[in-house]
Scaffold this motif. Structure first.
Motif, PDB file in Angstrom:
ATOM      1  N   THR A  63      13.585 -40.240  21.858  1.00 38.03           N
ATOM      2  CA  THR A  63      14.135 -41.579  22.348  1.00 38.03           C
ATOM      3  C   THR A  63      13.233 -41.924  23.720  1.00 38.03           C
ATOM      4  N   TYR A  64      12.581 -41.006  24.388  1.00 39.19           N
ATOM      5  CA  TYR A  64      11.747 -41.216  25.472  1.00 39.19           C
ATOM      6  C   TYR A  64      10.455 -42.151  25.386  1.00 39.19           C
ATOM      7  N   ASP A  65      10.169 -43.009  26.166  1.00 39.38           N
ATOM      8  CA  ASP A  65       8.994 -43.746  26.172  1.00 39.38           C
ATOM      9  C   ASP A  65       7.917 -43.107  26.545  1.00 39.38           C
ATOM     10  N   ALA A  66       6.842 -43.161  25.685  1.00 40.21           N
ATOM     11  CA  ALA A  66       5.496 -42.481  25.839  1.00 40.21           C
ATOM     12  C   ALA A  66       5.038 -42.750  27.080  1.00 40.21           C
ATOM     13  N   ASN A  67       5.116 -43.869  27.519  1.00 44.72           N
ATOM     14  CA  ASN A  67       4.360 -44.632  29.001  1.00 44.72           C
ATOM     15  C   ASN A  67       5.181 -43.621  29.998  1.00 44.72           C
ATOM     16  N   THR A  68       6.206 -43.159  29.926  1.00 42.55           N
ATOM     17  CA  THR A  68       7.004 -42.379  31.005  1.00 42.55           C
ATOM     18  C   THR A  68       6.929 -40.933  31.084  1.00 42.55           C
ATOM     19  N   VAL A  69       6.982 -40.508  29.665  1.00 45.58           N
ATOM     20  CA  VAL A  69       7.128 -38.879  29.524  1.00 45.58           C
ATOM     21  C   VAL A  69       5.943 -38.832  28.615  1.00 45.58           C
ATOM     22  N   VAL A  70       5.162 -37.696  29.121  1.00 46.12           N
ATOM     23  CA  VAL A  70       4.429 -37.059  28.133  1.00 46.12           C
ATOM     24  C   VAL A  70       4.488 -35.749  28.086  1.00 46.12           C
ATOM     25  N   PHE A  71       4.314 -35.211  26.718  1.00 44.10           N
ATOM     26  CA  PHE A  71       4.477 -33.829  26.378  1.00 44.10           C
ATOM     27  C   PHE A  71       3.084 -33.357  25.782  1.00 44.10           C
ATOM     28  N   ARG A  72       2.640 -32.103  26.468  1.00 47.50           N
ATOM     29  CA  ARG A  72       1.294 -31.755  26.053  1.00 47.50           C
ATOM     30  C   ARG A  72       1.593 -30.144  25.969  1.00 47.50           C
ATOM     31  N   VAL A  73       1.470 -29.743  24.599  1.00 44.84           N
ATOM     32  CA  VAL A  73       1.750 -28.416  24.047  1.00 44.84           C
ATOM     33  C   VAL A  73       0.267 -27.835  23.819  1.00 44.84           C
ATOM     34  N   LYS A  74      -0.028 -26.631  24.478  1.00 45.02           N
ATOM     35  CA  LYS A  74      -1.140 -25.985  24.335  1.00 45.02           C
ATOM     36  C   LYS A  74      -1.238 -24.583  24.003  1.00 45.02           C
ATOM     37  N   GLU A  75      -1.755 -24.067  23.260  1.00 47.07           N
ATOM     38  CA  GLU A  75      -1.757 -22.479  22.665  1.00 47.07           C
ATOM     39  C   GLU A  75      -2.866 -21.866  23.750  1.00 47.07           C
ATOM     40  N   PHE A  76      -2.074 -20.724  24.089  1.00 47.83           N
ATOM     41  CA  PHE A  76      -3.257 -19.662  25.003  1.00 47.83           C
ATOM     42  C   PHE A  76      -2.991 -18.243  24.536  1.00 47.83           C
ATOM     43  N   THR A  77      -4.009 -17.518  24.716  1.00 45.62           N
ATOM     44  CA  THR A  77      -3.974 -16.164  24.628  1.00 45.62           C
ATOM     45  C   THR A  77      -4.616 -15.566  25.803  1.00 45.62           C
ATOM     46  N   PRO A  78      -3.815 -14.879  26.391  1.00 46.49           N
ATOM     47  CA  PRO A  78      -4.292 -14.113  27.682  1.00 46.49           C
ATOM     48  C   PRO A  78      -5.367 -13.174  27.529  1.00 46.49           C
ATOM     49  N   PRO A  79      -6.352 -13.115  28.402  1.00 39.00           N
ATOM     50  CA  PRO A  79      -7.235 -12.000  28.387  1.00 39.00           C
ATOM     51  C   PRO A  79      -6.647 -10.687  28.528  1.00 39.00           C
ATOM     52  N   THR A  80      -7.247  -9.591  27.872  1.00 39.02           N
ATOM     53  CA  THR A  80      -6.747  -8.134  28.028  1.00 39.02           C
ATOM     54  C   THR A  80      -6.165  -7.717  29.118  1.00 39.02           C
ATOM     55  N   PHE A  81      -6.681  -7.949  30.244  1.00 41.33           N
ATOM     56  CA  PHE A  81      -6.070  -7.471  31.482  1.00 41.33           C
ATOM     57  C   PHE A  81      -4.893  -8.165  31.971  1.00 41.33           C
ATOM     58  N   LEU A  82      -4.857  -9.569  31.554  1.00 38.09           N
ATOM     59  CA  LEU A  82      -3.716 -10.170  32.249  1.00 38.09           C
ATOM     60  C   LEU A  82      -2.321  -9.834  30.960  1.00 38.09           C
ATOM     61  N   ARG A  83      -2.665  -9.565  29.607  1.00 35.22           N
ATOM     62  CA  ARG A  83      -1.806  -9.284  28.752  1.00 35.22           C
ATOM     63  C   ARG A  83      -1.035  -7.998  29.281  1.00 35.22           C
ATOM     64  N   HIS A  84      -1.799  -6.893  29.728  1.00 34.17           N
ATOM     65  CA  HIS A  84      -1.362  -5.602  29.855  1.00 34.17           C
ATOM     66  C   HIS A  84      -0.519  -5.851  31.215  1.00 34.17           C
ATOM     67  N   TYR A  85      -0.932  -6.649  32.021  1.00 35.46           N
ATOM     68  CA  TYR A  85      -0.112  -6.730  33.121  1.00 35.46           C
ATOM     69  C   TYR A  85       1.219  -7.497  32.793  1.00 35.46           C
ATOM     70  N   LEU A  86       1.151  -8.493  32.188  1.00 41.40           N
ATOM     71  CA  LEU A  86       2.365  -9.325  31.887  1.00 41.40           C
ATOM     72  C   LEU A  86       3.544  -8.212  31.147  1.00 41.40           C
ATOM     73  N   ASP A  87       2.562  -7.610  30.260  1.00 41.41           N
ATOM     74  CA  ASP A  87       3.768  -6.445  29.268  1.00 41.41           C
ATOM     75  C   ASP A  87       4.325  -5.424  30.147  1.00 41.41           C
ATOM     76  N   SER A  88       3.530  -4.933  31.258  1.00 40.63           N
ATOM     77  CA  SER A  88       4.199  -4.127  31.885  1.00 40.63           C
ATOM     78  C   SER A  88       5.046  -4.698  33.028  1.00 40.63           C
ATOM     79  N   LYS A  89       5.112  -5.905  33.516  1.00 40.58           N
ATOM     80  CA  LYS A  89       6.149  -6.601  34.136  1.00 40.58           C
ATOM     81  C   LYS A  89       7.304  -7.113  33.473  1.00 40.58           C
TER      82      LYS A  89
END
Length: 96
Positions: A63-89
């Motif tokens: 119901t929200y007007d596209a001129n006042t609210v924009v949704f941008r969904v993007k996929e992201f695969t973290p690099p290995t070092f970041l994935r390991h860091y996030l998995d450990s935290k």
């Protein structure tokens, strides 16, 4: 001017995502010309979840007007070092 809001999540947080977006939209006044105080939600999701989150967001906020609210969904695969860091935290919680 855009007001950018960035969120990164997975399917476990789909309901809290909708709650956060609803709260922001309910408590923020957007008016004027396109791009004038337009809220732009930039949502980063795991690879393969773009359609899932896009459908959830469209169903909840169509119901929200596209001129006042924009949704941008993007996929992201973290690099290995970041994935390991996030998995450990941040361990994934079980659906239970």
């Amino acid at each position: 001017m855009y007001v950018d809001i960035a969120l990164s999540l997975n399917r476990t947080l789909q309901v809290p995502l909708l709650v956060v977006i609803n709260s922001i939209l309910s408590n923020t006044h957007t008016a004027g010309e396109p791009g004038d105080n337009t809220l732009r939600f930039n949502i980063v999701v795991p690879e393969g979840d773009h359609i899932f989150f896009t459908n959830k967001i469209q169903a909840a906020f169509s119901t929200y007007d596209a001129n006042t609210v924009v949704f941008r969904v993007k996929e992201f695969t973290p690099p290995t070092f970041l994935r390991h860091y996030l998995d450990s935290k941040f361990k994934e919680k079980s659906p239970e």
